[in-house]
Structures are given as C-alpha cells and as structure tokens.
Design an enzyme around this catalytic site. Sequence first.
Site, PDB file in Angstrom:
ATOM      1  N   GLY A 260      -0.884   2.415 -23.837  1.00 20.18           N
ATOM      2  CA  GLY A 260       0.419   2.641 -24.468  1.00 20.18           C
ATOM      3  C   GLY A 260       0.345   3.168 -25.894  1.00 20.18           C
ATOM      4  O   GLY A 260       1.335   3.666 -26.428  1.00 20.18           O
TER       5      GLY A 260
ATOM      6  N   ASP B 210      -9.844  -5.724 -12.275  1.00 23.07           N
ATOM      7  CA  ASP B 210      -9.848  -4.265 -12.207  1.00 23.07           C
ATOM      8  C   ASP B 210     -10.919  -3.838 -11.214  1.00 23.07           C
ATOM      9  O   ASP B 210     -12.080  -3.655 -11.567  1.00 23.07           O
ATOM     10  CB  ASP B 210     -10.117  -3.684 -13.599  1.00 23.07           C
ATOM     11  CG  ASP B 210     -10.143  -2.168 -13.588  1.00 23.07           C
ATOM     12  OD1 ASP B 210     -10.048  -1.580 -12.487  1.00 23.07           O
ATOM     13  OD2 ASP B 210     -10.265  -1.569 -14.669  1.00 23.07           O
TER      14      ASP B 210
ATOM     15  N   HIS C 130      -6.708   5.280 -21.997  1.00 24.58           N
ATOM     16  CA  HIS C 130      -7.105   4.335 -23.044  1.00 24.58           C
ATOM     17  C   HIS C 130      -7.593   5.097 -24.275  1.00 24.58           C
ATOM     18  O   HIS C 130      -8.129   6.196 -24.151  1.00 24.58           O
ATOM     19  CB  HIS C 130      -8.234   3.428 -22.539  1.00 24.58           C
ATOM     20  CG  HIS C 130      -7.816   2.499 -21.438  1.00 24.58           C
ATOM     21  ND1 HIS C 130      -8.441   2.462 -20.222  1.00 24.58           N
ATOM     22  CD2 HIS C 130      -6.837   1.565 -21.392  1.00 24.58           C
ATOM     23  CE1 HIS C 130      -7.872   1.527 -19.473  1.00 24.58           C
ATOM     24  NE2 HIS C 130      -6.882   0.979 -20.152  1.00 24.58           N
ATOM     25  N   GLY C 131      -7.452   4.495 -25.450  1.00 25.66           N
ATOM     26  CA  GLY C 131      -7.994   5.106 -26.665  1.00 25.66           C
ATOM     27  C   GLY C 131      -7.030   6.112 -27.279  1.00 25.66           C
ATOM     28  O   GLY C 131      -5.830   6.082 -27.014  1.00 25.66           O
TER      29      GLY C 131
ATOM     30  N   ASP D 285      -8.189  -8.948 -19.837  1.00 24.58           N
ATOM     31  CA  ASP D 285      -7.900  -7.518 -19.679  1.00 24.58           C
ATOM     32  C   ASP D 285      -9.071  -6.850 -18.955  1.00 24.58           C
ATOM     33  O   ASP D 285     -10.224  -6.988 -19.374  1.00 24.58           O
ATOM     34  CB  ASP D 285      -7.714  -6.920 -21.094  1.00 24.58           C
ATOM     35  CG  ASP D 285      -7.067  -5.556 -21.070  1.00 24.58           C
ATOM     36  OD1 ASP D 285      -6.424  -5.210 -20.061  1.00 24.58           O
ATOM     37  OD2 ASP D 285      -7.187  -4.832 -22.086  1.00 24.58           O
TER      38      ASP D 285
HETATM   39 ZN   LIG Z   1      -6.198  -0.973 -19.860  1.00 23.63          ZN
END
Ligand SMILES: [Zn+2]
Length: 284
Positions: free
Chosen positions: A210, A104, A180-181, A82
């Site tokens: 999500g 990323d 995120h978070g 990830d």
């Molecule tokens: Zn992510």
Amino acid sequence: MSLVPITDMLHDAKKNRYAVGHFNMINMEFAQAICEAASEERAPVILGVGEATIQYMGIDYVVSIAECAAKRSRVPVALHLDHGSSFPVIAQCIRAGFSSVMIDGSHHPLEQNVALTQKVVELAHAAGVSVEGELGSIAGTEEDVTVEEKDAQLPTVEEAVSFWEQTKVDVLAVAVGTAHGLYQAEPNVRCDRIADISSRINAPLVLHGGSGVKEEVIQQAISAGAAKINVNTENQVAFAESTRSVLNQKPVIADARDFLREGRAAIKETVRAKIRLFGSNNRV
Ligand SMILES: [Zn+2]
C-alpha cells in the site's frame, strides 16, 4: 485491551467500506507510534511482524512489546504474522501469543498452497487465531523475500473463489497489481478484480504494497472491497528521513533518544494520515 484476531475488525470494515491499516513494527518505537496514532484516531489497528523481524528482535520481545502496546491502547490491536512461510513458523507464532497469522503459500504450486493453508487454518482456528491466505504472488521485496515483476501473477476471480472455498481463510490477500517496496513506475491496481472477488466471497480482502499508491487509487480499492491495507515502506522512509535529519544537524550525538524520539514522531504522523485516508478513524 489484549491482542485480538483480525476477523471481526475486518468484517466491520468490509461492511462499512473502510480499511484497517496493517503497519509493520520492527522495534518498540514503531509499536508505540502505531498504537498511539490508532488510539488517538480511535481506529482498530494491526501490528504486522515478518519473519526477519522475529529473527531481529526475538519472538518473546515481539509478543511482549505488542501486548504492552495493546494494553495501553483504547482500541483493538492485533499482532499478525506477515507473510508466514511455513507450518513450523506459524505454529511457533501461535504458541508465542500472536493473535493472527498469514500463511503465504503463493510460491508453491496451487494445490500445495491450498493444502498448506488448510492445515494452518485448522491449527489457528483451534487456538482462536485468525488466518490470512495469499493467492498469486505480489511483486517486490518484503523483508528478505523478493518476487520479480515478471513472476508476479494475478489470479482470476474463479481461482480466488475456489481458493477461499477450499481453505476458508478468514481474510484473503490476492495479487491485484500492487508491489512491495518503493514503486519504480505507477502501479496498475485492478480495482475491478477486487470488486468482483469481494462480491463473491465472504472473507475481507487485503491489499499488500500500500505504500506509495495514489490516494484516489487507495480509495477506489476500498470502495471495491479492500478491507485491510498493508503499509511498511512509508513508515521506514519517514523514520529514516527524520533520524537522518537530526543526525545531520547534530553530528555529535551522545544520546540515541535524540533521534529515536524524532523517528517515532514521524512514524506516528505517517500512520495517522493513513488511518484517515483508509477511513478507519472514529470506528471504536
Ligand atoms: Zn505483503
């Protein structure tokens, strides 16, 4: 089963309008909970591992635990890096046995992101490993990487199409308004953008951040073409709340399994609910 890449499972999801859950695992209990829920629900599943977890566990522990969980599962299980940040990290994960990687490069200028992603695709594909790329930065904190909301950018449809054509990533994460978070305010998820991009490229799309997105918005995102949805925070919260409750009830605990067992059960039920929400149950 052995660990598999994410390409086939996500193409099936895109075609049949459901999403495969990507759940981050940070130890054995997370891996067991995620894979047991997926097996019982007959859902393909992705174990996501970030670089901070690789440092925490050791890459050999990560791969061994994921392989063991996959072997015990009756469903396809992928081990996916990830938010991989660099070529050396990607190469290390491929060598160690990851079946899928995310590069990323979204914090680099676009041209550099394209060049780095192309290099990763070449290496990964030669090893039969799938690749997720990222375009536009997603706000919030993921492990030890923080993107301020003002720095999060939503790419245009044309930018996303061009990025995919140049890199040929198997799966594409595009910033569409999630973070995120834990959310401080209701996110504005651009499902129209997901639909436009999804109809123009062959690769399935990924929704990061999500956790905490309203169920109806998740369903709209899936209808629009999101085929992989990343969930981490909700499992972390479920684990923390259930273990805290055991510890509060029994201040003197001599056996860590007393609270780990409860934490594992809480993650399993959280994952099961997500699988059903994403519609990936009964697909295997
Ligand atoms: Zn992510």
